[in-house]
Motif scaffolding. Structure first.
Motif, PDB file in Angstrom:
ATOM      1  N   CYS A 264      51.773 -64.023 -16.150  1.00 37.19           N
ATOM      2  CA  CYS A 264      52.735 -64.785 -15.490  1.00 37.19           C
ATOM      3  C   CYS A 264      52.938 -65.877 -15.488  1.00 37.19           C
ATOM      4  CB  CYS A 264      52.538 -64.254 -13.828  1.00 37.19           C
ATOM      5  SG  CYS A 264      50.829 -65.023 -13.375  1.00 37.19           S
TER       6      CYS A 264
ATOM      7  N   CYS B 217      46.922 -59.328 -13.656  1.00 37.99           N
ATOM      8  CA  CYS B 217      47.515 -59.877 -15.078  1.00 37.99           C
ATOM      9  C   CYS B 217      47.250 -58.883 -15.734  1.00 37.99           C
ATOM     10  CB  CYS B 217      47.676 -61.426 -14.662  1.00 37.99           C
ATOM     11  SG  CYS B 217      49.175 -61.421 -13.633  1.00 37.99           S
TER      12      CYS B 217
ATOM     13  N   CYS C 272      49.173 -68.076 -18.359  1.00 42.37           N
ATOM     14  CA  CYS C 272      48.939 -66.989 -17.943  1.00 42.37           C
ATOM     15  C   CYS C 272      49.625 -66.125 -19.244  1.00 42.37           C
ATOM     16  CB  CYS C 272      48.475 -66.322 -16.718  1.00 42.37           C
ATOM     17  SG  CYS C 272      48.224 -64.261 -16.575  1.00 42.37           S
TER      18      CYS C 272
ATOM     19  N   CYS D 276      45.341 -64.966 -15.944  1.00 40.57           N
ATOM     20  CA  CYS D 276      44.627 -65.753 -15.089  1.00 40.57           C
ATOM     21  C   CYS D 276      43.859 -64.970 -14.063  1.00 40.57           C
ATOM     22  CB  CYS D 276      45.988 -66.558 -14.149  1.00 40.57           C
ATOM     23  SG  CYS D 276      47.182 -65.948 -13.190  1.00 40.57           S
ATOM     24  N   LYS D 277      44.153 -63.659 -13.927  1.00 39.37           N
ATOM     25  CA  LYS D 277      43.095 -63.304 -12.875  1.00 39.37           C
ATOM     26  C   LYS D 277      43.329 -61.150 -13.202  1.00 39.37           C
ATOM     27  CE  LYS D 277      47.199 -62.583  -9.246  1.00 39.37           C
ATOM     28  NZ  LYS D 277      48.526 -63.948  -9.784  1.00 39.37           N
TER      29      LYS D 277
END
Ligand SMILES: [Zn+2]
Length: 224
Positions: A169, A187, A166, A183-184
């Motif tokens: 993070c 983020c 990511c 990643c999500k």
């Protein structure tokens, strides 16, 4: 209450496989797997804190491991056998992924691959429900977690190009879309907020600089 039966209930197994990314494809033969999701499952597994998971979480993870180990085979894997190997298996998975993503390469341990053939017409009990004329499978015996590690190599082969760290993070993840960089969602949001603030700050700086320059220029004119 936890069920410690030796045989994984077929519905429980089916549900566990759906969680991991398996689905029934009516056009192709039998059950298929989305390797991208399977690889995602391994990435998640590699960083789970097994000791700190609640009993319910532990149990559902073991169901998934058993379902994966039994998938497509006539084996039953009992819960106790998973407990004996899942810590070492988790370490091996983490090691594979770390080596691969930090060096760009990795060699798996050797697997003893077996092939299975079923030709329904020769089955003693007949084969009314088997539609194909021949079935072929390849597998590594699931015991001691080897079967699971073999599945990881298959997932890497089919979806390893989607592994990313990511940009916000640094968590390892498997891309759902080719251009995915975070990643999500959280983020991505934090990163775009930061980028926006940076642009605004730069814009303010440029504005300040140009107004200072203007002031200097007009002072200069007055003096003349
Ligand atoms: Zn992230």
């Amino acid at each position: 209450m936890t069920n410690i039966s030796n045989i994984l209930d077929s519905e429980v197994r089916a549900r566990a496989l759906v969680r991991i990314g398996y689905f029934d494809d009516t056009k192709k033969r039998g059950r298929q797997v989305d390797y991208r999701r399977l690889l995602g499952w391994f990435v998640d597994f590699s960083r789970k804190d097994l000791a700190k998971m609640s009993p319910a979480e532990q149990f559902s993870l073991r169901e998934e491991i058993r379902a994966l180990q039994e998938e497509g085979l006539n084996f039953t894997v009992n819960d106790a056998s998973v407990i004996t190997h899942w810590i070492q298996t988790q370490e091996a998975v983490a090691h594979y992924l770390k080596t691969l993503t930090e060096t760009g390469q990795f060699y798996s341990e050797p697997f003893q691959l077996k092939f299975s053939f079923t030709i329904p017409q020769f089955l003693p009990e007949g084969a009314a429900q088997l539609k194909e004329r021949i079935y072929f499978g390849e597998f590594v015996e699931p015991f001691d977690g080897k079967g699971l590690l073999y599945l990881l190599t298959l997932a890497l082969r089919h979806a390893g190009d989607r592994l990313r760290y990511c940009k916000h993070c640094s968590t390892l993840f498997v891309q759902a879309r080719r251009k995915q960089r975070f990643c999500k969602r959280e983020c991505q949001q934090v990163a775009s907020m930061r980028a926006l603030r940076m642009i605004e700050r730069e814009a303010r700086k440029t504005k300040r600089r140009s107004s200072q320059a203007n002031r200097r220029a007009s002072h200069g004119k007055k003096r003349r």
